[in-house]
Design a protein around this motif. Structure first.
Motif, PDB file in Angstrom:
ATOM      1  N   THR A   1      46.428  39.829  46.824  1.00  0.00           N
ATOM      2  CA  THR A   1      46.512  39.957  48.290  1.00  0.00           C
ATOM      3  C   THR A   1      46.807  41.412  48.613  1.00  0.00           C
ATOM      4  OG1 THR A   1      48.896  39.631  48.433  1.00  0.00           O
ATOM      5  CG2 THR A   1      47.534  37.634  48.461  1.00  0.00           C
ATOM      6  N   ALA A   2      46.837  41.716  49.889  1.00  0.00           N
ATOM      7  CA  ALA A   2      47.107  43.093  50.311  1.00  0.00           C
ATOM      8  C   ALA A   2      48.483  43.568  49.852  1.00  0.00           C
ATOM      9  CB  ALA A   2      46.990  43.205  51.827  1.00  0.00           C
TER      10      ALA A   2
ATOM     11  N   ASN B   1      38.650  40.779  40.203  1.00  0.00           N
ATOM     12  CA  ASN B   1      39.702  40.853  41.223  1.00  0.00           C
ATOM     13  C   ASN B   1      40.533  42.107  40.987  1.00  0.00           C
ATOM     14  OD1 ASN B   1      42.726  40.261  42.018  1.00  0.00           O
ATOM     15  ND2 ASN B   1      41.476  38.961  43.307  1.00  0.00           N
TER      16      ASN B   1
ATOM     17  N   ASP C   1      43.296  43.167  43.534  1.00  0.00           N
ATOM     18  CA  ASP C   1      44.612  42.638  43.906  1.00  0.00           C
ATOM     19  C   ASP C   1      44.475  41.216  44.426  1.00  0.00           C
ATOM     20  OD1 ASP C   1      45.421  45.177  43.339  1.00  0.00           O
ATOM     21  OD2 ASP C   1      45.521  45.819  45.427  1.00  0.00           O
TER      22      ASP C   1
ATOM     23  N   THR D   1      41.057  43.634  47.852  1.00  0.00           N
ATOM     24  CA  THR D   1      41.799  42.389  47.643  1.00  0.00           C
ATOM     25  C   THR D   1      40.836  41.210  47.563  1.00  0.00           C
ATOM     26  OG1 THR D   1      42.072  41.994  49.997  1.00  0.00           O
ATOM     27  CG2 THR D   1      43.842  43.216  48.892  1.00  0.00           C
TER      28      THR D   1
END
Ligand SMILES: [Ca+2]
Ligand SMILES: [Ca+2]
Ligand SMILES: [Ca+2]
Length: 220
Positions: free
Chosen positions: A110-111, A106, A108, A156
């Motif tokens: 989220t954006a 992973n 991020d 993301t």
């Protein structure tokens, strides 16, 4: 005069304090020693008594990546997340199995969240307990085999491996991100656990010390 039960109580308390002290010395977090290397044979081996609750370290330069040999004790609850508070502002997390094959990754969450999360219960997450390797880097230094990136390099959300080949290098990307990090872990343990004899002899030694203290008190 000290009663027998009071003596037993003092010894038990001494032993409990000793065991608690040992747990504090070995269990819990792992702090990066020097600079963890970034390849399988030279990855930093975590050493201690389970559980392994977090790993803290530093991405020193724009090309630094840190790889840790860990153990997953409970695949169903395993998770890893870079928690807020470190100065590494755009992290990436990558999990590899004991052979160095990609499991999931992973960049991020989220954006709008620059931290990284390997969630528990994800279909691409680990399915068996055992030795694994956990890597952290600043975006966008990515793990590779023969120069080909191992994971889908999406910005993301969870990334999955695109090639079933082990980590043997990193993309030569220059990352502008560096700084300190703490990765909080669940379902994890240390790669290497100290010999039980070492722990037992320390406990026995502390217990003996407790007994001697009680005996000295008893004689007074
Ligand atoms: Ca480092
Ligand atoms: Ca490193
Ligand atoms: Ca990436």
């Amino acid at each position: 005069m000290v009663s027998t039960s009071a003596r037993r109580g003092s010894v038990s308390v001494a032993l409990l304090i000793s065991i608690a002290g040992l747990k504090g010395a070995y269990g819990g977090p792992w702090l990066e020693v020097g600079d963890a290397d970034e390849l399988l044979p030279t990855a930093q081996v975590t050493l201690g008594v389970d559980p392994l609750t977090s790993i803290s370290g530093t991405i020193f330069t724009s090309l630094d990546k840190d790889l840790y040999r860990i153990k997953i004790t409970d695949p169903a609850t395993f998770s890893a997340v870079v928690i807020a508070g470190g100065t590494l502002t755009n992290s990436q997390l990558f999990l590899f199995d004991s052979a160095g094959l990609g499991v999931y990754a992973n960049d991020d969450v989220t954006a709008v969240d620059p931290l990284s999360l390997l969630p528990a219960g994800h279909p691409s997450g680990p399915s068996v307990a055992g030795i694994y390797y956990l890597a952290i880097s600043g975006s966008d230094n990515d793990p590779a085999n023969g120069g080909v990136e191992i994971f889908t390099d999406i910005p993301t959300g969870v990334q999955i491996p695109t090639i079933a080949l082990p980590l043997d290098g990193w993309t030569p990307t220059f990352s502008v991100y560096g700084g300190t990090y703490t990765i909080a872990l669940t379902g994890a343990g240390f790669a290497t656990v100290p010999e039980p004899s070492t722990v037992l002899s320390a406990v026995a030694g502390a217990g003996l010390l407790g007994c001697l203290r009680v005996r000295r008190r008893f004689r007074r």
